[in-house]
Design a protein around this motif. Structure first.
Motif, PDB file in Angstrom:
ATOM      1  N   HIS A 125      -8.715   5.544   2.166  1.00  6.11           N
ATOM      2  CA  HIS A 125      -7.468   4.952   2.651  1.00  6.11           C
ATOM      3  C   HIS A 125      -6.404   6.053   2.653  1.00  6.11           C
ATOM      4  O   HIS A 125      -6.227   6.752   1.638  1.00  6.11           O
ATOM      5  CB  HIS A 125      -7.043   3.801   1.731  1.00  6.11           C
ATOM      6  CG  HIS A 125      -5.948   2.945   2.272  1.00  6.11           C
ATOM      7  ND1 HIS A 125      -4.671   3.416   2.493  1.00  6.11           N
ATOM      8  CD2 HIS A 125      -5.923   1.631   2.631  1.00  6.11           C
ATOM      9  CE1 HIS A 125      -3.906   2.450   2.949  1.00  6.11           C
ATOM     10  NE2 HIS A 125      -4.656   1.345   3.047  1.00  6.11           N
ATOM     11  N   LEU A 131      -8.697   3.428  -2.798  1.00  2.47           N
ATOM     12  CA  LEU A 131      -9.206   2.493  -1.786  1.00  2.47           C
ATOM     13  C   LEU A 131     -10.042   3.200  -0.716  1.00  2.47           C
ATOM     14  O   LEU A 131      -9.781   4.353  -0.345  1.00  2.47           O
ATOM     15  CB  LEU A 131      -8.034   1.770  -1.111  1.00  2.47           C
ATOM     16  CG  LEU A 131      -7.086   0.975  -2.019  1.00  2.47           C
ATOM     17  CD1 LEU A 131      -5.962   0.332  -1.202  1.00  2.47           C
ATOM     18  CD2 LEU A 131      -7.846  -0.081  -2.821  1.00  2.47           C
ATOM     19  N   TYR A 132     -11.034   2.427  -0.222  1.00  6.78           N
ATOM     20  CA  TYR A 132     -11.804   2.833   0.952  1.00  6.78           C
ATOM     21  C   TYR A 132     -11.406   1.943   2.131  1.00  6.78           C
ATOM     22  O   TYR A 132     -11.163   0.728   1.966  1.00  6.78           O
ATOM     23  CB  TYR A 132     -13.306   2.662   0.721  1.00  6.78           C
ATOM     24  CG  TYR A 132     -13.971   3.748  -0.081  1.00  6.78           C
ATOM     25  CD1 TYR A 132     -13.798   5.099   0.250  1.00  6.78           C
ATOM     26  CD2 TYR A 132     -14.821   3.428  -1.141  1.00  6.78           C
ATOM     27  CE1 TYR A 132     -14.427   6.093  -0.480  1.00  6.78           C
ATOM     28  CE2 TYR A 132     -15.468   4.405  -1.872  1.00  6.78           C
ATOM     29  CZ  TYR A 132     -15.252   5.745  -1.535  1.00  6.78           C
ATOM     30  OH  TYR A 132     -15.896   6.732  -2.272  1.00  6.78           O
ATOM     31  N   LEU A 133     -11.383   2.546   3.303  1.00  7.22           N
ATOM     32  CA  LEU A 133     -11.185   1.806   4.546  1.00  7.22           C
ATOM     33  C   LEU A 133     -12.537   1.760   5.247  1.00  7.22           C
ATOM     34  O   LEU A 133     -13.080   2.800   5.654  1.00  7.22           O
ATOM     35  CB  LEU A 133     -10.138   2.517   5.412  1.00  7.22           C
ATOM     36  CG  LEU A 133      -9.828   1.907   6.783  1.00  7.22           C
ATOM     37  CD1 LEU A 133      -9.307   0.478   6.648  1.00  7.22           C
ATOM     38  CD2 LEU A 133      -8.820   2.772   7.533  1.00  7.22           C
ATOM     39  N   GLN A 146     -12.783  -4.824   9.850  1.00  4.13           N
ATOM     40  CA  GLN A 146     -12.117  -3.857   8.968  1.00  4.13           C
ATOM     41  C   GLN A 146     -11.850  -4.484   7.607  1.00  4.13           C
ATOM     42  O   GLN A 146     -11.214  -5.540   7.500  1.00  4.13           O
ATOM     43  CB  GLN A 146     -10.798  -3.405   9.592  1.00  4.13           C
ATOM     44  CG  GLN A 146     -10.050  -2.360   8.758  1.00  4.13           C
ATOM     45  CD  GLN A 146      -8.886  -1.766   9.513  1.00  4.13           C
ATOM     46  OE1 GLN A 146      -9.064  -0.804  10.271  1.00  4.13           O
ATOM     47  NE2 GLN A 146      -7.708  -2.315   9.325  1.00  4.13           N
ATOM     48  N   ILE A 148     -10.886  -3.417   3.378  1.00  6.48           N
ATOM     49  CA  ILE A 148     -10.440  -2.412   2.415  1.00  6.48           C
ATOM     50  C   ILE A 148     -10.975  -2.794   1.041  1.00  6.48           C
ATOM     51  O   ILE A 148     -10.828  -3.938   0.602  1.00  6.48           O
ATOM     52  CB  ILE A 148      -8.909  -2.306   2.396  1.00  6.48           C
ATOM     53  CG1 ILE A 148      -8.418  -1.800   3.753  1.00  6.48           C
ATOM     54  CG2 ILE A 148      -8.434  -1.375   1.284  1.00  6.48           C
ATOM     55  CD1 ILE A 148      -6.906  -1.785   3.904  1.00  6.48           C
ATOM     56  N   ARG A 152     -13.254   3.390  -4.510  1.00  2.37           N
ATOM     57  CA  ARG A 152     -13.231   4.845  -4.368  1.00  2.37           C
ATOM     58  C   ARG A 152     -13.464   5.566  -5.699  1.00  2.37           C
ATOM     59  O   ARG A 152     -14.054   6.660  -5.733  1.00  2.37           O
ATOM     60  CB  ARG A 152     -11.894   5.253  -3.754  1.00  2.37           C
ATOM     61  CG  ARG A 152     -11.847   6.684  -3.255  1.00  2.37           C
ATOM     62  CD  ARG A 152     -10.612   6.872  -2.412  1.00  2.37           C
ATOM     63  NE  ARG A 152     -10.347   8.275  -2.131  1.00  2.37           N
ATOM     64  CZ  ARG A 152      -9.301   8.717  -1.452  1.00  2.37           C
ATOM     65  NH1 ARG A 152      -8.405   7.831  -0.980  1.00  2.37           N
ATOM     66  NH2 ARG A 152      -9.132  10.009  -1.241  1.00  2.37           N
ATOM     67  N   ARG A 177      -1.540  -1.551   1.447  1.00  2.00           N
ATOM     68  CA  ARG A 177      -0.880  -0.269   1.688  1.00  2.00           C
ATOM     69  C   ARG A 177      -0.692  -0.018   3.190  1.00  2.00           C
ATOM     70  O   ARG A 177      -0.956   1.062   3.705  1.00  2.00           O
ATOM     71  CB  ARG A 177      -1.675   0.873   1.055  1.00  2.00           C
ATOM     72  CG  ARG A 177      -1.723   0.861  -0.462  1.00  2.00           C
ATOM     73  CD  ARG A 177      -0.333   1.101  -1.065  1.00  2.00           C
ATOM     74  NE  ARG A 177      -0.362   1.191  -2.506  1.00  2.00           N
ATOM     75  CZ  ARG A 177      -0.501   2.357  -3.178  1.00  2.00           C
ATOM     76  NH1 ARG A 177      -0.636   3.487  -2.524  1.00  2.00           N
ATOM     77  NH2 ARG A 177      -0.513   2.345  -4.491  1.00  2.00           N
ATOM     78  N   ILE A 179      -2.245  -1.320   5.814  1.00  2.00           N
ATOM     79  CA  ILE A 179      -3.391  -1.485   6.716  1.00  2.00           C
ATOM     80  C   ILE A 179      -4.023  -2.855   6.447  1.00  2.00           C
ATOM     81  O   ILE A 179      -4.236  -3.237   5.289  1.00  2.00           O
ATOM     82  CB  ILE A 179      -4.419  -0.357   6.524  1.00  2.00           C
ATOM     83  CG1 ILE A 179      -3.779   0.996   6.858  1.00  2.00           C
ATOM     84  CG2 ILE A 179      -5.643  -0.588   7.413  1.00  2.00           C
ATOM     85  CD1 ILE A 179      -4.702   2.177   6.638  1.00  2.00           C
ATOM     86  N   SER A 181      -6.611  -5.823   5.998  1.00  2.00           N
ATOM     87  CA  SER A 181      -7.972  -6.032   5.509  1.00  2.00           C
ATOM     88  C   SER A 181      -8.395  -7.443   5.865  1.00  2.00           C
ATOM     89  O   SER A 181      -7.639  -8.395   5.667  1.00  2.00           O
ATOM     90  CB  SER A 181      -8.040  -5.826   3.992  1.00  2.00           C
ATOM     91  OG  SER A 181      -9.354  -6.060   3.525  1.00  2.00           O
TER      92      SER A 181
END
Length: 270
Positions: A125, A131-133, A146, A148, A152, A177, A179, A181
Motif C-alpha cells: 500500500h 498493508l498490502y493492496l 480490490q 486491502i 505486510r 488510507r 484506497i 477495499s
C-alpha cells in the motif's frame, strides 16, 4: 237576598199622604247593599271554574315546558352519549391492529458471503507500511476485486502472489488510507496477534465457489454494515481446531474439495 230586598222595598213604598220613617229607609238601604255585595248565582262556581281552568292551563304550560326541557335534555344527552359512543366505536373501528414485534434477525455464519479467491496481483500500500493492496479473482465477470489486507508484517509479498485465499465479499466497501477495499481476506491468528496466516482452501476448488457450513443454511445478506457490529458477534465462534481446520462453532469451512485450514492451530479466525 233578592226576595228579601223586594220585601223591604215593598214595605217602604211611597203612598200619597203617608209619611216614610227614617228607620224604614235605613232598613231598605241595608237590604239593597247586602243584595249588591252577595255573589250572583253561579258566580262562585264560575270563579272556581275559571281558577281551575287557569290552574289547568298553567299546569299544561308547565307540562309543555317540562316536556321541551326533557326533550332538550334527553336529546342533548342522547346526542352526547350517542356521539361519544359513535366516536369511540369509530375510533375502535379505525384503529389499526398492533403490529407484532418483528422477530430478531438470526445472526450466524450464513449471513456472510465467503468465497474462494486467488491473489493475481499484490503490491505494498503506498500510504501504509503494514498493508498490502491486492487484486483477487473471485470468479466475477467484472474481473478481480480490490482488497486491502494488513498482512505486510506477517507474510512475505512472494508468498502472497498467486496464493489462493478465503474472502468475505459482502462487507461494506471502505477506504483504507485513501484506497477503497472491497472485501476481507480471512486469516488465523494467535491470541496476541504476533502470528498471522491466511486460510487456505483445498487445491482444485473453482474460484468464486461459496463456502458452506453444516447446519447453517441461511442466505447471505446484501451488505454487512459495520455499524451493526455483526462481524464482532461472529468472531468469538470463528476459530481453528487442534488440526488447524477453520470452523464456525463445530461447523467446518467446507468446499466441494474439502475443508479450509491454516498452519496455526487452536487459533482465532479474523
Amino acid at each position: 237576598p233578592a226576595k228579601e230586598l223586594e220585601a223591604k222595598m215593598s214595605a217602604v213604598s211611597l203612598e200619597e199622604g203617608k209619611t216614610v220613617e227614617f228607620s224604614d229607609l235605613y232598613a231598605a238601604f241595608n237590604a239593597f247593599s247586602a243584595a249588591g255585595s252577595a255573589p250572583r248565582p253561579g258566580a262562585a262556581a264560575g270563579g272556581a271554574g275559571a281558577k281551575k281552568g287557569g290552574d289547568a292551563q298553567k299546569g299544561k304550560g308547565q307540562q309543555k315546558q317540562g316536556g321541551e326541557q326533557q326533550k332538550k335534555q334527553g336529546g342533548g344527552d342522547g346526542k352526547k352519549q350517542g356521539g361519544g359512543e359513535g366516536k369511540k366505536a369509530k375510533k375502535e373501528k379505525g384503529q389499526k391492529p398492533e403490529k407484532k414485534a418483528a422477530a430478531a434477525a438470526v445472526v450466524d455464519v450464513s449471513i456472510l458471503d465467503i468465497r474462494v479467491g486467488k491473489i493475481v496481483k499484490v503490491e505494498p500500500h503506498p500510504e501504509a507500511d503494514g498493508l498490502y493492496l491486492e487484486q483477487i479473482d473471485v470468479g466475477e465477470e467484472k474481473g478481480p476485486r480490490q482488497v486491502i489486507s494488513g498482512l505486510r508484517k506477517f507474510v512475505p509479498i512472494e508468498d502472497m502472489q498467486d496464493r489462493e485465499v478465503v474472502v468475505i465479499l459482502n462487507l461494506k466497501p471502505a477506504k483504507m488510507r485513501g484506497i477503497m477495499s472491497n472485501g476481507m481476506v480471512l486469516c488465523a491468528s494467535n491470541a496476541d496477534h504476533t502470528q498471522v496466516d491466511p486460510l487456505r482452501p483445498p487445491a482444485g476448488v473453482p474460484l468464486g465457489e461459496k463456502l458452506t457450513f453444516e447446519g447453517y443454511t441461511g442466505e447471505p445478506i446484501d451488505v454487512i454494515n459495520p455499524k451493526k457490529k455483526l462481524l464482532e458477534k461472529l468472531f468469538p465462534d470463528l476459530k481453528t481446531d487442534a488440526d488447524g481446520v477453520a470452523k464456525y462453532k463445530d461447523a467446518a469451512f467446507m468446499t466441494t474439495k474439502g475443508v479450509c485450514a491454516a498452519s496455526l492451530k487452536d487459533a482465532l479466525v479474523r
